[in-house]
Design an enzyme around this catalytic site. Structure first.
Site, mmCIF file in Angstrom:
data_model
loop_
_atom_site.group_PDB
_atom_site.id
_atom_site.type_symbol
_atom_site.label_atom_id
_atom_site.label_comp_id
_atom_site.label_asym_id
_atom_site.label_seq_id
_atom_site.Cartn_x
_atom_site.Cartn_y
_atom_site.Cartn_z
ATOM 1 N N LYS A 10 0.848 -1.212 0.000
ATOM 2 C CA LYS A 10 0.000 0.000 0.000
ATOM 3 C C LYS A 10 0.875 1.250 0.000
ATOM 4 O O LYS A 10 2.050 1.210 0.372
ATOM 5 C CB LYS A 10 -0.930 0.036 1.215
ATOM 6 C CG LYS A 10 -0.238 0.033 2.607
ATOM 7 C CD LYS A 10 0.186 1.393 3.128
ATOM 8 C CE LYS A 10 0.880 1.319 4.482
ATOM 9 N NZ LYS A 10 1.651 2.509 4.838
ATOM 10 N N VAL A 97 11.690 -4.592 3.418
ATOM 11 C CA VAL A 97 11.279 -4.784 4.811
ATOM 12 C C VAL A 97 11.318 -3.389 5.451
ATOM 13 O O VAL A 97 12.279 -2.651 5.273
ATOM 14 C CB VAL A 97 12.276 -5.740 5.512
ATOM 15 C CG1 VAL A 97 11.929 -5.943 6.974
ATOM 16 C CG2 VAL A 97 12.318 -7.082 4.789
ATOM 17 N N GLY A 99 9.557 -0.502 4.792
ATOM 18 C CA GLY A 99 9.686 0.583 3.824
ATOM 19 C C GLY A 99 8.528 1.570 3.859
ATOM 20 O O GLY A 99 8.478 2.499 3.071
ATOM 21 N N ALA A 106 0.721 -6.718 5.137
ATOM 22 C CA ALA A 106 0.036 -7.446 4.064
ATOM 23 C C ALA A 106 0.344 -8.945 4.165
ATOM 24 O O ALA A 106 -0.530 -9.783 3.916
ATOM 25 C CB ALA A 106 0.478 -6.905 2.709
ATOM 26 N N ASP A 142 -1.777 -1.187 10.649
ATOM 27 C CA ASP A 142 -2.068 -1.104 9.215
ATOM 28 C C ASP A 142 -2.211 -2.487 8.582
ATOM 29 O O ASP A 142 -1.863 -2.694 7.423
ATOM 30 C CB ASP A 142 -1.084 -0.192 8.464
ATOM 31 C CG ASP A 142 0.347 -0.691 8.529
ATOM 32 O OD1 ASP A 142 0.577 -1.720 9.186
ATOM 33 O OD2 ASP A 142 1.218 -0.056 7.918
HETATM 34 O O1 C5P Z 1 0.481 -1.184 15.225
HETATM 35 P P1 C5P Z 1 1.891 -1.362 14.835
HETATM 36 O O2 C5P Z 1 2.527 -2.573 15.469
HETATM 37 O O3 C5P Z 1 2.127 -1.313 13.369
HETATM 38 O O4 C5P Z 1 2.693 -0.091 15.430
HETATM 39 C C1 C5P Z 1 4.084 -0.070 15.564
HETATM 40 C C2 C5P Z 1 4.443 1.054 16.533
HETATM 41 O O5 C5P Z 1 4.187 2.335 15.911
HETATM 42 C C3 C5P Z 1 3.642 1.069 17.809
HETATM 43 O O6 C5P Z 1 4.226 0.287 18.815
HETATM 44 C C4 C5P Z 1 3.639 2.545 18.199
HETATM 45 O O7 C5P Z 1 4.855 2.884 18.822
HETATM 46 C C5 C5P Z 1 3.647 3.239 16.854
HETATM 47 N N1 C5P Z 1 2.282 3.652 16.407
HETATM 48 C C6 C5P Z 1 1.690 4.740 16.989
HETATM 49 N N2 C5P Z 1 0.441 5.131 16.576
HETATM 50 C C7 C5P Z 1 -0.203 4.459 15.577
HETATM 51 C C8 C5P Z 1 0.412 3.341 14.976
HETATM 52 C C9 C5P Z 1 1.668 2.957 15.412
HETATM 53 O O8 C5P Z 1 2.253 5.391 17.881
HETATM 54 N N3 C5P Z 1 -1.395 4.884 15.173
#
Ligand code: C5P
Length: 358
Positions: A10, A97, A99, A106, A142
């Protein structure tokens, strides 16, 4: 028979960062758009007396244990179904990885879909749509977007997703600078810039962009601004003409659906931006340079319709009016020694139709 799934990436057509919630995640508003570049995820699964999940990949940077998003989604799915199974996952990595293209996220959805198809051959019923979305959200912010595909509105921490009207297939060039960007670090830098820890000198300007004015609950204004821009732009093919007498005459008001109108133009005119650029670009001058090179010459025939960082980077992308415009951008990037991939945006129907490798 193993199942192989195309795990499409995406880009983000605008991304506004809001304040951090009590759990540390940031509120955000973004328009995700799936693209044609993909990894391949192959799954083999069958019910067994005890669960074993093994993972292999052609790329040594891919974690092979429970840190892997595909591993996590399979584990959560088996737990939710309360079944034990022997599962093997193979990830043929073609995308970068970390990026900003959501490749790992996905992969998690591809593994989940592959698992369900494999187990259905053994009479195990697939999940309901909402249950599948719940599992995806538990894996990462995401991830759920890949259960929708096409143009997808993301709110909450990005995991609350809504299908949006599709944008026309548009040539797209992804620039892949060899720079790593940590997403949590980029969020922390955003906070340090706009939400410095209390006490702050004055409450004015706290949580807002310089000069943007004020107030309590500030930070959310960015989210609302982008939501309004997205809603207005995506509706424009239908609404344009109602507000202008001359255009109305041309398009046949009041049933003034503008044939072939591309809401992407309206999005760009409205001024969609990715907030991460503000904290990521100052760290490395190469980002700004790539953005200029993707944008191209002034000539409207060759220039990009829109250029932006994807997610928190380090990938940047350009969208072009023609495949030739995209090819020229690839050549310009080659000239500066930056690797790139030419692809196109992937509408929802095409996304689902192309998901399974027959
Ligand atoms: O949800 P995901 O594991 O992809 O998020 C990785 C990190 O990015 C989280 O641990 C957090 O520190 C940060 N994050 C955030 N706010 C979001 C999404 C991610 O602070 N909306």
């Amino acid at each position: 028979m193993p199942t192989t799934i195309r795990s499409f990436a995406k880009i983000n057509l605008g991304l506004a960062i809001g304040p951090a919630r009590a759990d540390g995640f940031h509120l955000l508003t973004t328009l995700y758009q799936t693209i044609g570049a993909y990894d391949l995820v192959t799954i083999q699964a069958r019910p067994a007396a005890g669960t074993s999940i093994t993972l292999t990949s052609n790329d040594e940077r891919v974690p092979l244990d429970d840190r892997n998003t595909a591993f996590k989604s399979v584990k959560l799915a088996l737990d939710a179904k309360k079944i034990a199974a022997e599962v093997h996952i193979y990830i043929d990595k073609r995308l970068p990885v970390q990026g900003g293209l959501g490749a790992g996220s996905a992969n998690a959805v591809a593994a989940l879909i592959g698992l369900e198809r494999e187990l259905s051959a053994h009479g195990i019923a697939p999940f309901s749509g909402p249950e599948r979305l719940r599992i995806a959200a538990a894996v990462g912010s995401d991830v759920p977007l890949f259960l929708i595909g096409g143009a997808v509105l993301g709110v909450g921490r990005g995991e609350e997703v809504y299908p949006m009207p599709d944008l026309p297939v548009t040539p797209c060039v992804i620039a892949l600078p060899e720079i790593g960007v940590s997403t949590p670090q980029a969020f922390r830098e955003w906070d340090a810039r706009y939400f410095p820890p209390f006490p702050q000198t004055t409450r004015e300007g706290w949580g807002t962009r310089a000069g943007a004015g004020l107030t309590e609950g500030a930070g959310s204004d960015r989210l609302e601004e982008l939501s309004r821009a997205l809603a207005a732009a995506l509706c424009e093919p239908h609404s344009s003409g109602v507000f202008q007498e001359d255009l109305a005459a041309k398009t046949g008001s009041p049933a003034n659906l503008v044939a072939g109108a591309n809401p992407l133009h309206a999005l760009v005119r409205t001024g969609i931006e990715n907030d991460f650029e503000e904290v990521v670009f100052p760290k490395n001058p190469l980002f700004g340079e790539i953005k200029r090179v993707l944008a191209g010459p002034e000539d409207p025939e060759a220039a990009a319709l829109y250029v932006s960082l994807s997610g928190s980077g380090s990938a940047l992308f350009g969208l072009y009016g023609t495949p030739d415009g995209a090819r020229a951008a690839v050549a310009r990037l080659d000239g500066m020694g930056v690797r790139s991939v030419m692809t196109e945006t992937m509408p929802r129907e095409r996304y689902w139709r192309s998901l399974i490798v027959e």
